[in-house]
Design a protein around this motif. Structure first.
Motif, PDB file in Angstrom:
ATOM      1  N   PRO A   1       0.853  -1.195   0.000  1.00  0.00           N
ATOM      2  CA  PRO A   1       0.000   0.000   0.000  1.00  0.00           C
ATOM      3  C   PRO A   1       0.887   1.243   0.000  1.00  0.00           C
ATOM      4  O   PRO A   1       1.976   1.188   0.565  1.00  0.00           O
ATOM      5  N   PRO A   2       0.521   2.296  -0.643  1.00  0.00           N
ATOM      6  CA  PRO A   2      -0.783   2.591  -1.224  1.00  0.00           C
ATOM      7  C   PRO A   2      -0.876   2.234  -2.705  1.00  0.00           C
ATOM      8  O   PRO A   2      -1.709   2.788  -3.407  1.00  0.00           O
ATOM      9  N   LEU A   3      -0.057   1.311  -3.183  1.00  0.00           N
ATOM     10  CA  LEU A   3      -0.057   0.962  -4.604  1.00  0.00           C
ATOM     11  C   LEU A   3      -0.996  -0.198  -4.913  1.00  0.00           C
ATOM     12  O   LEU A   3      -0.803  -0.917  -5.880  1.00  0.00           O
ATOM     13  N   THR A   4      -2.013  -0.385  -4.087  1.00  0.00           N
ATOM     14  CA  THR A   4      -3.031  -1.392  -4.343  1.00  0.00           C
ATOM     15  C   THR A   4      -4.398  -0.739  -4.278  1.00  0.00           C
ATOM     16  O   THR A   4      -4.564   0.351  -3.736  1.00  0.00           O
ATOM     17  N   SER A   5      -5.396  -1.425  -4.811  1.00  0.00           N
ATOM     18  CA  SER A   5      -6.766  -0.904  -4.767  1.00  0.00           C
ATOM     19  C   SER A   5      -7.223  -0.861  -3.313  1.00  0.00           C
ATOM     20  O   SER A   5      -6.654  -1.529  -2.449  1.00  0.00           O
ATOM     21  N   PRO A   6      -8.273  -0.096  -3.019  1.00  0.00           N
ATOM     22  CA  PRO A   6      -8.760  -0.014  -1.639  1.00  0.00           C
ATOM     23  C   PRO A   6      -9.074  -1.379  -1.022  1.00  0.00           C
ATOM     24  O   PRO A   6      -8.878  -1.569   0.171  1.00  0.00           O
ATOM     25  N   ASP A   7      -9.522  -2.334  -1.823  1.00  0.00           N
ATOM     26  CA  ASP A   7      -9.809  -3.664  -1.284  1.00  0.00           C
ATOM     27  C   ASP A   7      -8.579  -4.570  -1.272  1.00  0.00           C
ATOM     28  O   ASP A   7      -8.643  -5.702  -0.817  1.00  0.00           O
ATOM     29  N   GLY A   8      -7.443  -4.079  -1.798  1.00  0.00           N
ATOM     30  CA  GLY A   8      -6.196  -4.842  -1.773  1.00  0.00           C
ATOM     31  C   GLY A   8      -6.092  -5.950  -2.798  1.00  0.00           C
ATOM     32  O   GLY A   8      -5.147  -6.719  -2.796  1.00  0.00           O
ATOM     33  N   ARG A   9      -7.068  -6.046  -3.719  1.00  0.00           N
ATOM     34  CA  ARG A   9      -7.070  -7.159  -4.673  1.00  0.00           C
ATOM     35  C   ARG A   9      -6.169  -6.958  -5.883  1.00  0.00           C
ATOM     36  O   ARG A   9      -5.692  -7.928  -6.461  1.00  0.00           O
ATOM     37  N   VAL A  10      -5.986  -5.727  -6.308  1.00  0.00           N
ATOM     38  CA  VAL A  10      -5.153  -5.479  -7.490  1.00  0.00           C
ATOM     39  C   VAL A  10      -4.229  -4.295  -7.238  1.00  0.00           C
ATOM     40  O   VAL A  10      -4.497  -3.437  -6.401  1.00  0.00           O
ATOM     41  N   ASN A  11      -3.138  -4.253  -7.964  1.00  0.00           N
ATOM     42  CA  ASN A  11      -2.247  -3.106  -7.911  1.00  0.00           C
ATOM     43  C   ASN A  11      -2.962  -1.938  -8.585  1.00  0.00           C
ATOM     44  O   ASN A  11      -3.521  -2.089  -9.669  1.00  0.00           O
ATOM     45  N   TYR A  12      -2.930  -0.794  -7.918  1.00  0.00           N
ATOM     46  CA  TYR A  12      -3.733   0.331  -8.396  1.00  0.00           C
ATOM     47  C   TYR A  12      -3.138   1.633  -7.876  1.00  0.00           C
ATOM     48  O   TYR A  12      -2.716   1.711  -6.727  1.00  0.00           O
ATOM     49  N   GLN A  13      -3.132   2.642  -8.712  1.00  0.00           N
ATOM     50  CA  GLN A  13      -2.694   3.968  -8.301  1.00  0.00           C
ATOM     51  C   GLN A  13      -3.512   4.986  -9.065  1.00  0.00           C
ATOM     52  O   GLN A  13      -3.570   4.943 -10.291  1.00  0.00           O
ATOM     53  N   GLN A  14      -4.165   5.885  -8.360  1.00  0.00           N
ATOM     54  CA  GLN A  14      -5.014   6.882  -9.008  1.00  0.00           C
ATOM     55  C   GLN A  14      -4.175   7.930  -9.741  1.00  0.00           C
ATOM     56  O   GLN A  14      -4.481   8.296 -10.857  1.00  0.00           O
ATOM     57  N   ASP A  15      -3.134   8.429  -9.096  1.00  0.00           N
ATOM     58  CA  ASP A  15      -2.295   9.474  -9.679  1.00  0.00           C
ATOM     59  C   ASP A  15      -0.850   9.005  -9.714  1.00  0.00           C
ATOM     60  O   ASP A  15      -0.325   8.571  -8.692  1.00  0.00           O
ATOM     61  N   LEU A  16      -0.225   9.083 -10.870  1.00  0.00           N
ATOM     62  CA  LEU A  16       1.180   8.699 -10.990  1.00  0.00           C
ATOM     63  C   LEU A  16       2.033   9.960 -11.064  1.00  0.00           C
ATOM     64  O   LEU A  16       1.951  10.720 -12.023  1.00  0.00           O
ATOM     65  N   ASP A  17       2.842  10.166 -10.033  1.00  0.00           N
ATOM     66  CA  ASP A  17       3.759  11.286 -10.023  1.00  0.00           C
ATOM     67  C   ASP A  17       5.180  10.749 -10.205  1.00  0.00           C
ATOM     68  O   ASP A  17       5.397   9.536 -10.180  1.00  0.00           O
TER      69      ASP A  17
END
Length: 68
Positions: free
Chosen positions: A36-52
């Motif tokens: 985290p925080p590079l996973t979805s809120p439920d932790g099932r998939v890798n996810y990032q809303q904003d890439l800086d």
């Protein structure tokens, strides 16, 4: 290998992501879960809303197996 799937709402990007993920998993390349925080809120998939720039550097290092 890093694959970025992105899109706007209702553009089909989630479908494209799920197809690409399924093909990779069936081909013997499971998706490693990132910290985290590079996973979805439920932790099932890798996810990032904003890439800086800092997040992209961290992802590059993770892909090389050097951090986390």
């Amino acid at each position: 290998m890093l694959v970025f799937s992105y899109g706007i709402p209702k553009s089909g990007s989630t479908l494209a992501f799920n197809i690409a993920r399924a093909v990779a998993v069936l081909g013997g390349h499971p998706q490693r879960r990132l910290a985290p925080p590079l996973t979805s809120p439920d932790g099932r998939v890798n996810y990032q809303q904003d890439l800086d720039p800092a997040t992209l550097r961290d992802l590059a290092r993770l892909a090389e197996g050097r951090i986390c």
